[in-house]
Scaffold this motif. Structure first.
Motif, PDB file in Angstrom:
ATOM      1  N   LEU A  19       0.793  -1.262   0.106  1.00  0.00           N
ATOM      2  CA  LEU A  19       0.132  -0.154  -0.108  1.00  0.00           C
ATOM      3  C   LEU A  19       0.811   1.301   0.026  1.00  0.00           C
ATOM      4  O   LEU A  19       1.876   1.535   0.799  1.00  0.00           O
ATOM      5  N   VAL A  20       0.492   2.276  -0.750  1.00  0.00           N
ATOM      6  CA  VAL A  20       1.354   3.481  -0.994  1.00  0.00           C
ATOM      7  C   VAL A  20       0.576   4.516  -0.125  1.00  0.00           C
ATOM      8  O   VAL A  20      -0.886   4.886  -0.439  1.00  0.00           O
ATOM      9  N   GLY A  26       5.940   9.976   2.156  1.00  0.00           N
ATOM     10  CA  GLY A  26       5.636   9.127   1.503  1.00  0.00           C
ATOM     11  C   GLY A  26       5.939   7.958   2.205  1.00  0.00           C
ATOM     12  O   GLY A  26       7.107   7.694   2.759  1.00  0.00           O
ATOM     13  N   GLY A  27       5.181   6.800   2.056  1.00  0.00           N
ATOM     14  CA  GLY A  27       5.460   5.551   2.634  1.00  0.00           C
ATOM     15  C   GLY A  27       4.889   4.348   2.022  1.00  0.00           C
ATOM     16  O   GLY A  27       4.208   4.518   0.844  1.00  0.00           O
ATOM     17  N   ILE A  28       5.708   3.342   2.082  1.00  0.00           N
ATOM     18  CA  ILE A  28       5.133   1.777   1.513  1.00  0.00           C
ATOM     19  C   ILE A  28       4.755   1.066   2.744  1.00  0.00           C
ATOM     20  O   ILE A  28       5.791   0.879   3.642  1.00  0.00           O
ATOM     21  N   ILE A  29       3.710   0.510   2.987  1.00  0.00           N
ATOM     22  CA  ILE A  29       3.250  -0.458   3.549  1.00  0.00           C
ATOM     23  C   ILE A  29       3.126  -1.672   3.167  1.00  0.00           C
ATOM     24  O   ILE A  29       2.433  -1.903   2.205  1.00  0.00           O
ATOM     25  N   LEU A  81       7.226  -1.178   7.233  1.00  0.00           N
ATOM     26  CA  LEU A  81       6.873   0.279   6.478  1.00  0.00           C
ATOM     27  C   LEU A  81       8.404   0.836   6.035  1.00  0.00           C
ATOM     28  O   LEU A  81       9.287   0.634   6.969  1.00  0.00           O
ATOM     29  N   SER A  82       8.292   1.443   4.947  1.00  0.00           N
ATOM     30  CA  SER A  82       9.502   2.415   4.498  1.00  0.00           C
ATOM     31  C   SER A  82       8.955   3.748   4.394  1.00  0.00           C
ATOM     32  O   SER A  82       7.680   3.822   3.691  1.00  0.00           O
ATOM     33  N   TYR A 135      14.372   7.613  13.218  1.00  0.00           N
ATOM     34  CA  TYR A 135      14.050   6.531  14.319  1.00  0.00           C
ATOM     35  C   TYR A 135      13.150   6.843  15.370  1.00  0.00           C
ATOM     36  O   TYR A 135      12.269   5.936  15.770  1.00  0.00           O
ATOM     37  N   TYR A 136      13.109   8.025  15.876  1.00  0.00           N
ATOM     38  CA  TYR A 136      12.255   8.316  16.895  1.00  0.00           C
ATOM     39  C   TYR A 136      10.760   8.349  16.300  1.00  0.00           C
ATOM     40  O   TYR A 136       9.691   7.882  16.962  1.00  0.00           O
TER      41      TYR A 136
END
Length: 153
Positions: free
Chosen positions: A10-11, A42-45, A55-56, A81-82
């Motif tokens: 998922l994007v 943005g991210g990729i799940i 998650l990226s 990281y946080y």
């Protein structure tokens, strides 16, 4: 965007907004506070199971101050990281309690509709249908990178 069938992911994407609109109101920033601005994030799940996902994320942030590059890079790593630590804590805290859990209970139909593609994808993956597609995709990626290197070389 739902790319589960095509790519197993998922994007999501978003950016900062300048003004509060609709139901959500931003708290006022104090006089000694500067809010950073997210130009684009943005991210990729990638669902791994019903209780686990990879998650990226990539985010282009303006810290709204003049900082040396090494400080910006250090901050970016620490903030990333946080953010992921906090995201994990929130996700773990929602199992069985909290405001999110209450919304899921109140809006069962909506959340069922959201989860249906994920459940379908994981069921197909479990049956082995996703493996052939993963191999095809991996082979296509290798072919594409081989073509790029032969063009450049």
């Amino acid at each position: 965007f739902d790319l589960l069938e095509e790519h197993g992911e998922l994007v999501i994407f978003g950016r900062s907004v300048k003004d509060s609109k609709g139901e959500f109101k931003f708290p006022e920033a104090g006089s000694n506070v500067t809010r950073l601005y997210v130009h684009l994030g943005g991210g990729i799940i990638r669902p791994l199971s019903m209780n686990k996902a990879e998650l990226s994320a990539v985010v282009n942030v303006d810290f709204k101050s003049i900082l040396p590059a090494f400080v910006v890079n250090w901050l970016a790593k620490k903030l990333a990281y946080y953010a992921f630590v906090q995201f994990r804590k929130k996700a773990m805290a929602t199992s069985g309690n909290g405001a999110h859990y209450e919304r899921v209970r109140e809006k069962k139909e909506l959340y069922a509709q959201v989860m249906k593609p994920v459940e379908k994808y994981l069921a197909a993956k479990k049956e082995g249908k996703g493996d052939d597609e993963d191999r095809k995709k991996e082979k296509q990626q290798h072919t594409t990178s081989d073509n790029k290197s032969s063009i450049a070389g």
